[in-house]
Write a protein that holds these residues in place. Structure first.
Motif, mmCIF file in Angstrom:
data_model
loop_
_atom_site.group_PDB
_atom_site.id
_atom_site.type_symbol
_atom_site.label_atom_id
_atom_site.label_comp_id
_atom_site.label_asym_id
_atom_site.label_seq_id
_atom_site.Cartn_x
_atom_site.Cartn_y
_atom_site.Cartn_z
ATOM 1 N N GLY A 1 -10.601 -4.615 59.267
ATOM 2 C CA GLY A 1 -10.682 -3.233 58.808
ATOM 3 C C GLY A 1 -9.519 -2.429 59.325
ATOM 4 N N VAL A 2 -9.745 -1.137 59.513
ATOM 5 C CA VAL A 2 -8.697 -0.217 59.940
ATOM 6 C C VAL A 2 -9.145 0.490 61.217
ATOM 7 N N ILE A 3 -8.251 0.541 62.187
ATOM 8 C CA ILE A 3 -8.493 1.345 63.383
ATOM 9 C C ILE A 3 -7.911 2.726 63.131
ATOM 10 N N ILE A 4 -8.783 3.727 63.083
ATOM 11 C CA ILE A 4 -8.332 5.105 62.910
ATOM 12 C C ILE A 4 -7.895 5.617 64.271
ATOM 13 N N GLU A 5 -6.633 5.965 64.373
ATOM 14 C CA GLU A 5 -6.090 6.492 65.624
ATOM 15 C C GLU A 5 -5.828 7.983 65.427
ATOM 16 N N ALA A 6 -6.748 8.795 65.932
ATOM 17 C CA ALA A 6 -6.678 10.239 65.703
ATOM 18 C C ALA A 6 -6.239 10.966 66.961
ATOM 19 N N VAL A 7 -5.485 12.026 66.757
ATOM 20 C CA VAL A 7 -5.097 12.887 67.865
ATOM 21 C C VAL A 7 -5.340 14.329 67.454
ATOM 22 N N GLN A 8 -5.969 15.076 68.344
ATOM 23 C CA GLN A 8 -6.195 16.493 68.095
ATOM 24 C C GLN A 8 -4.945 17.270 68.503
ATOM 25 N N LEU B 1 3.844 15.847 71.242
ATOM 26 C CA LEU B 1 2.911 14.865 70.701
ATOM 27 C C LEU B 1 3.469 13.452 70.814
ATOM 28 N N VAL B 2 4.724 13.273 70.443
ATOM 29 C CA VAL B 2 5.325 11.934 70.499
ATOM 30 C C VAL B 2 5.369 11.432 71.935
ATOM 31 N N VAL B 3 5.780 12.277 72.867
ATOM 32 C CA VAL B 3 5.815 11.875 74.277
ATOM 33 C C VAL B 3 4.408 11.560 74.770
ATOM 34 N N ALA B 4 3.438 12.387 74.377
ATOM 35 C CA ALA B 4 2.056 12.160 74.791
ATOM 36 C C ALA B 4 1.524 10.839 74.240
ATOM 37 N N TYR B 5 1.885 10.529 73.001
ATOM 38 C CA TYR B 5 1.459 9.258 72.400
ATOM 39 C C TYR B 5 2.025 8.076 73.183
ATOM 40 N N ASN C 1 4.852 22.638 65.167
ATOM 41 C CA ASN C 1 6.233 23.103 65.211
ATOM 42 C C ASN C 1 7.058 22.054 65.954
ATOM 43 N N LYS C 2 8.325 22.315 66.142
ATOM 44 C CA LYS C 2 9.207 21.331 66.782
ATOM 45 C C LYS C 2 8.752 20.980 68.187
ATOM 46 N N SER C 3 8.421 21.996 68.962
ATOM 47 C CA SER C 3 8.028 21.771 70.342
ATOM 48 C C SER C 3 6.753 20.930 70.423
ATOM 49 N N GLN C 4 5.789 21.273 69.584
ATOM 50 C CA GLN C 4 4.540 20.531 69.576
ATOM 51 C C GLN C 4 4.752 19.083 69.119
ATOM 52 N N PRO D 1 -3.974 18.237 78.089
ATOM 53 C CA PRO D 1 -3.283 17.237 77.275
ATOM 54 C C PRO D 1 -3.918 17.091 75.899
ATOM 55 N N MET D 2 -3.184 16.497 74.968
ATOM 56 C CA MET D 2 -3.742 16.241 73.646
ATOM 57 C C MET D 2 -4.749 15.092 73.726
ATOM 58 N N LYS D 3 -5.717 15.139 72.838
ATOM 59 C CA LYS D 3 -6.827 14.188 72.892
ATOM 60 C C LYS D 3 -6.657 13.110 71.825
ATOM 61 N N PHE D 4 -6.504 11.864 72.280
ATOM 62 C CA PHE D 4 -6.394 10.724 71.384
ATOM 63 C C PHE D 4 -7.729 9.980 71.337
ATOM 64 N N GLU D 5 -8.051 9.437 70.197
ATOM 65 C CA GLU D 5 -9.278 8.652 70.054
ATOM 66 C C GLU D 5 -9.047 7.573 68.993
ATOM 67 N N ARG D 6 -9.435 6.349 69.327
ATOM 68 C CA ARG D 6 -9.338 5.250 68.372
ATOM 69 C C ARG D 6 -10.740 4.716 68.062
ATOM 70 N N ARG D 7 -11.004 4.512 66.759
ATOM 71 C CA ARG D 7 -12.260 3.882 66.364
ATOM 72 C C ARG D 7 -12.034 3.028 65.122
ATOM 73 N N PRO D 8 -12.626 1.840 65.091
ATOM 74 C CA PRO D 8 -12.465 0.984 63.921
ATOM 75 C C PRO D 8 -13.438 1.345 62.807
ATOM 76 N N THR D 9 -13.008 1.164 61.571
ATOM 77 C CA THR D 9 -13.888 1.234 60.423
ATOM 78 C C THR D 9 -13.777 -0.102 59.708
ATOM 79 N N TYR D 10 -14.902 -0.783 59.532
ATOM 80 C CA TYR D 10 -14.909 -2.164 59.059
ATOM 81 C C TYR D 10 -15.155 -2.235 57.551
ATOM 82 N N ARG D 11 -14.623 -3.296 56.937
ATOM 83 C CA ARG D 11 -14.875 -3.584 55.530
ATOM 84 C C ARG D 11 -15.108 -5.093 55.381
ATOM 85 N N ASN D 12 -16.273 -5.468 54.852
ATOM 86 C CA ASN D 12 -16.480 -6.887 54.563
ATOM 87 C C ASN D 12 -16.133 -7.168 53.106
#
Length: 316
Positions: free
Chosen positions: A216-223, A112-116, A105-108, A229-240
């Motif tokens: 590759g791509v770094i997946i930046e996920a937030v729950q 989220l943006v401030v938390a990021y 919703n709007k509040s969330q 606080p909200m939980k952020f996690e970054r992990r790369p996924t590689y492609r050769n």
């Protein structure tokens, strides 16, 4: 008035020559889903909370990166980012009776943006600055591949899309893709991106655009939950290169099949995918007799005019 993008279909046909990860995802998941969504433009009558929430989150990050690249101080960039976000969502009125409303919703969204912005105050990923001085965020791409539809060998297939952000991390170049999820971003969550159609396309696009070794791509996920606080996690996924070459070989077969469906004007159901991703939104339609499906489509969905349907050639 802005020029309208050209059609992604060969003139007078339903043969698509310009593809992005969304349309490719539909045809790979289920040709009938592709037909209803891309070819015929059927959409739910109500705006998707998930899509609006995600798009506003992406837009806010883009605003902040552009402001910072333009020389704005961090606090000034944050204030302006929030101001622009509030303007955009002023008339957004998501249905509070939906299941998603409690955490989307709007509040969330504001939280989220401030938390990021707070989470990545000292971001180890450095946004690549392009030759034109602009930051590498929300980059639209479009390039030809080495084969074409049988219906028109003079028109090569085109791959299109948008990269959330291109960064340098540990002296290597990655694409960052922002994701929101209601589940905890664990190993199981990140496993879905290897292999993954979207992430392979984005890596390939990054290599083409920057003519460099994009790892590759770094997946930046937030729950996104009601918990703080909200939980952020970054992990790369590689492609050769071998993985990308195989994906391109597979892509040629997929596009040949899509052309065959279009020429026959028949897109078969993949009834093993009906329960995927929480259940296909057209599952109830496909459960009806073929002769009454269009009637149910018109009752439960809205058909967008051609100029408003999904078009990979449309830049952001």
């Amino acid at each position: 008035m802005l020029d309208m993008p050209q059609s992604p279909f060969l003139p007078g046909t339903k043969v698509q020559f310009a593809w992005d990860s969304t349309s490719l995802g539909y045809i790979k998941t289920c040709p009938r889903l592709y037909q209803y969504t891309i070819i015929e433009g059927w959409q739910p009558k109500e705006e998707s909370i998930h899509l609006r929430f995600g798009s506003e989150y992406h837009a806010a990050i883009q605003d902040y990166e552009i402001l910072r690249a333009g020389g704005a101080a961090r606090d000034d960039a944050i204030r302006e980012t929030i101001r622009q976000l509030l303007i955009r969502i002023h008339d957004w009125d998501p249905d509070p009776l939906t299941k998603a409303y409690s955490h989307k919703n709007k509040s969330q969204l504001l939280h989220l943006v401030v938390a990021y912005l707070d989470e990545f105050r000292d971001d180890p990923c450095e946004t690549v600055i392009l030759e034109n001085g602009k930051p590498g965020v929300e980059l639209s791409f479009r390039f030809n591949v080495d084969w074409a539809p049988q219906s028109n060998p003079e028109q090569p297939y085109i791959l299109c899309g948008h990269l959330d952000r291109v960064v340098k991390w540990n002296d290597e170049v990655f694409v960052i893709d922002h994701k929101t999820t209601t589940t905890l971003p664990t190993n199981y969550y990140f496993a879905q991106y290897t292999p993954n159609n979207q992430m392979t396309l984005y890596t390939f696009a990054g290599k083409v655009i920057f003519e460099s070794l994009v790892r590759g791509v770094i997946i930046e996920a937030v729950q996104v939950t009601n918990e703080k606080p909200m939980k952020f996690e970054r992990r790369p996924t590689y492609r050769n290169d071998e993985v990308i070459d195989e994906w391109l070989s597979d892509l040629e077969v997929w596009l040949l099949a899509a052309e065959d469906y279009a020429r026959a004007e028949y897109w078969p159901q993949n009834d093993t995918a009906c329960d995927k991703f929480g259940g296909c939104r057209f599952r109830e339609i496909c459960s009806k007799s073929p002769r009454v499906r269009e009637q149910f489509l018109k009752s439960n969905f809205v058909q967008l005019p051609e100029e408003e349907r999904w078009n990979p050639l449309r830049s952001r």
